[in-house]
Design a protein around this motif. Structure first.
Motif, PDB file in Angstrom:
ATOM      1  N   LEU A 101     -82.709  -9.201 -60.540  1.00  0.00           N
ATOM      2  CA  LEU A 101     -83.638  -9.732 -59.545  1.00  0.00           C
ATOM      3  C   LEU A 101     -83.910 -11.227 -59.716  1.00  0.00           C
ATOM      4  CD1 LEU A 101     -86.208  -6.814 -59.446  1.00  0.00           C
ATOM      5  CD2 LEU A 101     -84.495  -7.392 -57.719  1.00  0.00           C
ATOM      6  N   MET A 102     -83.298 -11.860 -60.715  1.00  0.00           N
ATOM      7  CA  MET A 102     -83.458 -13.293 -60.972  1.00  0.00           C
ATOM      8  C   MET A 102     -84.927 -13.649 -61.230  1.00  0.00           C
ATOM      9  SD  MET A 102     -80.364 -14.258 -60.930  1.00  0.00           S
ATOM     10  CE  MET A 102     -80.323 -16.025 -60.799  1.00  0.00           C
ATOM     11  N   GLY A 103     -85.562 -12.837 -62.022  1.00  0.00           N
ATOM     12  CA  GLY A 103     -86.956 -13.072 -62.379  1.00  0.00           C
ATOM     13  C   GLY A 103     -87.742 -11.784 -62.343  1.00  0.00           C
ATOM     14  N   ASN A 104     -88.926 -11.809 -62.945  1.00  0.00           N
ATOM     15  CA  ASN A 104     -89.724 -10.584 -63.043  1.00  0.00           C
ATOM     16  C   ASN A 104     -90.798 -10.488 -61.969  1.00  0.00           C
ATOM     17  OD1 ASN A 104     -91.700 -12.337 -63.923  1.00  0.00           O
ATOM     18  ND2 ASN A 104     -91.409 -11.850 -66.073  1.00  0.00           N
ATOM     19  N   ASN A 105     -90.749 -11.366 -60.991  1.00  0.00           N
ATOM     20  CA  ASN A 105     -91.728 -11.334 -59.910  1.00  0.00           C
ATOM     21  C   ASN A 105     -91.001 -11.498 -58.573  1.00  0.00           C
ATOM     22  OD1 ASN A 105     -94.181 -11.230 -58.658  1.00  0.00           O
ATOM     23  ND2 ASN A 105     -94.714 -13.354 -59.066  1.00  0.00           N
ATOM     24  N   PRO A 106     -90.200 -10.481 -58.168  1.00  0.00           N
ATOM     25  CA  PRO A 106     -89.382 -10.626 -56.963  1.00  0.00           C
ATOM     26  C   PRO A 106     -90.215 -10.693 -55.690  1.00  0.00           C
ATOM     27  CG  PRO A 106     -89.295  -8.378 -57.766  1.00  0.00           C
ATOM     28  CD  PRO A 106     -90.055  -9.165 -58.785  1.00  0.00           C
ATOM     29  N   THR A 107     -89.702 -11.435 -54.722  1.00  0.00           N
ATOM     30  CA  THR A 107     -90.360 -11.547 -53.421  1.00  0.00           C
ATOM     31  C   THR A 107     -90.001 -10.328 -52.568  1.00  0.00           C
ATOM     32  OG1 THR A 107     -88.500 -12.690 -52.412  1.00  0.00           O
ATOM     33  CG2 THR A 107     -90.184 -14.070 -53.476  1.00  0.00           C
ATOM     34  N   ASN A 108     -90.714 -10.157 -51.476  1.00  0.00           N
ATOM     35  CA  ASN A 108     -90.377  -9.084 -50.530  1.00  0.00           C
ATOM     36  C   ASN A 108     -88.969  -9.276 -49.982  1.00  0.00           C
ATOM     37  OD1 ASN A 108     -92.737  -7.649 -50.819  1.00  0.00           O
ATOM     38  ND2 ASN A 108     -93.771  -8.735 -49.154  1.00  0.00           N
ATOM     39  N   GLU A 109     -88.565 -10.543 -49.774  1.00  0.00           N
ATOM     40  CA  GLU A 109     -87.215 -10.821 -49.282  1.00  0.00           C
ATOM     41  C   GLU A 109     -86.167 -10.333 -50.276  1.00  0.00           C
ATOM     42  OE1 GLU A 109     -89.635 -13.154 -49.402  1.00  0.00           O
ATOM     43  OE2 GLU A 109     -89.989 -13.598 -47.293  1.00  0.00           O
ATOM     44  N   THR A 110     -86.419 -10.552 -51.566  1.00  0.00           N
ATOM     45  CA  THR A 110     -85.496 -10.116 -52.602  1.00  0.00           C
ATOM     46  C   THR A 110     -85.403  -8.596 -52.629  1.00  0.00           C
ATOM     47  OG1 THR A 110     -86.046 -12.056 -53.931  1.00  0.00           O
ATOM     48  CG2 THR A 110     -84.989 -10.231 -55.072  1.00  0.00           C
ATOM     49  N   LEU A 111     -86.523  -7.925 -52.526  1.00  0.00           N
ATOM     50  CA  LEU A 111     -86.526  -6.467 -52.532  1.00  0.00           C
ATOM     51  C   LEU A 111     -85.832  -5.915 -51.287  1.00  0.00           C
ATOM     52  CD1 LEU A 111     -90.113  -5.810 -53.901  1.00  0.00           C
ATOM     53  CD2 LEU A 111     -87.942  -5.677 -55.135  1.00  0.00           C
ATOM     54  N   ASN A 115     -82.536  -3.624 -51.291  1.00  0.00           N
ATOM     55  CA  ASN A 115     -82.528  -2.353 -50.569  1.00  0.00           C
ATOM     56  C   ASN A 115     -81.332  -2.266 -49.616  1.00  0.00           C
ATOM     57  OD1 ASN A 115     -83.832   0.185 -50.171  1.00  0.00           O
ATOM     58  ND2 ASN A 115     -84.490  -0.560 -48.168  1.00  0.00           N
ATOM     59  N   GLU A 116     -81.040  -3.359 -48.918  1.00  0.00           N
ATOM     60  CA  GLU A 116     -79.888  -3.383 -48.015  1.00  0.00           C
ATOM     61  C   GLU A 116     -78.577  -3.180 -48.774  1.00  0.00           C
ATOM     62  OE1 GLU A 116     -79.833  -6.939 -45.688  1.00  0.00           O
ATOM     63  OE2 GLU A 116     -81.416  -6.242 -44.355  1.00  0.00           O
ATOM     64  N   ILE A 118     -78.071  -1.469 -51.500  1.00  0.00           N
ATOM     65  CA  ILE A 118     -77.885  -0.164 -52.147  1.00  0.00           C
ATOM     66  C   ILE A 118     -78.121   1.047 -51.250  1.00  0.00           C
ATOM     67  CG2 ILE A 118     -78.412  -1.129 -54.413  1.00  0.00           C
ATOM     68  CD1 ILE A 118     -81.167   0.160 -54.271  1.00  0.00           C
ATOM     69  N   THR A 119     -78.784   0.871 -50.103  1.00  0.00           N
ATOM     70  CA  THR A 119     -79.076   2.008 -49.234  1.00  0.00           C
ATOM     71  C   THR A 119     -77.788   2.674 -48.767  1.00  0.00           C
ATOM     72  OG1 THR A 119     -81.167   1.076 -48.515  1.00  0.00           O
ATOM     73  CG2 THR A 119     -80.178   2.718 -47.072  1.00  0.00           C
ATOM     74  N   GLY A 120     -77.761   3.974 -48.887  1.00  0.00           N
ATOM     75  CA  GLY A 120     -76.596   4.746 -48.498  1.00  0.00           C
ATOM     76  C   GLY A 120     -75.559   4.886 -49.586  1.00  0.00           C
ATOM     77  N   ILE A 121     -75.728   4.147 -50.667  1.00  0.00           N
ATOM     78  CA  ILE A 121     -74.790   4.195 -51.796  1.00  0.00           C
ATOM     79  C   ILE A 121     -75.471   4.774 -53.027  1.00  0.00           C
ATOM     80  CG2 ILE A 121     -73.337   2.821 -53.337  1.00  0.00           C
ATOM     81  CD1 ILE A 121     -73.287   0.694 -51.088  1.00  0.00           C
ATOM     82  N   ILE A 122     -76.690   4.326 -53.280  1.00  0.00           N
ATOM     83  CA  ILE A 122     -77.417   4.663 -54.503  1.00  0.00           C
ATOM     84  C   ILE A 122     -78.504   5.682 -54.187  1.00  0.00           C
ATOM     85  CG2 ILE A 122     -78.859   3.718 -56.348  1.00  0.00           C
ATOM     86  CD1 ILE A 122     -75.907   2.773 -56.384  1.00  0.00           C
ATOM     87  N   THR A 123     -78.597   6.719 -55.024  1.00  0.00           N
ATOM     88  CA  THR A 123     -79.671   7.703 -54.863  1.00  0.00           C
ATOM     89  C   THR A 123     -80.645   7.690 -56.034  1.00  0.00           C
ATOM     90  OG1 THR A 123     -78.310   9.414 -55.887  1.00  0.00           O
ATOM     91  CG2 THR A 123     -78.248   9.249 -53.479  1.00  0.00           C
TER      92      THR A 123
END
Length: 180
Positions: A101-111, A115-116, A118-123
């Motif tokens: 995440l390039m740091g321990n305080n990720p922004t909503n944009e980073t999250l 999510n984009e 890994i969605t559909g690939i990672i469970t």
């Protein structure tokens, strides 16, 4: 990377490359972002300052996605989410996809970007916190928990992060949290 038993082949496989800047040997780590291109150049020897060199773009809007050369069959739908690229490289060495995440305080944009990716690939996601910043990534759990199974763990003492752990201990930690 040798002192931490990190696999240079996986680093190269993911586009990392060496360079010399101001007499300092650095590894350039490319990152993915929605709005900006980003990279981080990390000094090979910790005595060099600055230890990290980056363009002026905001790193908190980027992530480093690392794919292992091969994926372990029982971890095929799993991923490890960590703070920094070296920890992501350490996880990839255990044959599991990883994102830093390039740091321990990720922004909503980073999250959202993560999510984009890994969605559909990672469970199943293991969020692995560094011991030097405990509790900071715990809030990330809620973001991913609606779509997938999320587990939170910290690196055990005396190691501060995944890359600092001996290779055999890394594998045990990851498999204990992600195996079915």
């Amino acid at each position: 990377m040798k002192s931490r038993d990190l696999d240079p082949y996986i680093a190269k496989y993911n586009g990392w490359y060496p360079t010399v800047y101001d007499g300092c040997i650095r590894i350039v780590i490319p990152a993915t972002g929605d709005k900006t291109e980003f990279w981080q150049a990390r000094a090979i020897d910790d005595k060099w300052e600055p230890r990290y060199d980056s363009p002026p773009n905001p790193k908190r809007e980027t992530v480093v996605f690392i794919a292992p050369a091969r994926i372990k069959y029982d971890l095929v739908a799993s991923m490890v989410l960590v703070e920094g690229p070296m920890d992501a490289l350490a996880a990839a060495g255990e044959k599991v996809l990883s994102i830093a995440l390039m740091g321990n305080n990720p922004t909503n944009e980073t999250l959202h970007l993560t999510n984009e990716l890994i969605t559909g690939i990672i469970t199943r996601v293991l969020i692995l916190e560094d011991r030097d910043s405990p509790g900071r990534l715990a809030g990330v759990m809620a973001y991913f928990a609606t779509e997938m199974e999320v587990r939170l763990a910290s690196c055990p003492s005396p190691w501060k992060d995944l890359a600092a752990m001996p290779k055999e201990k890394r594998g045990d930690l990851i498999r204990s949290h992600l195996s079915s």
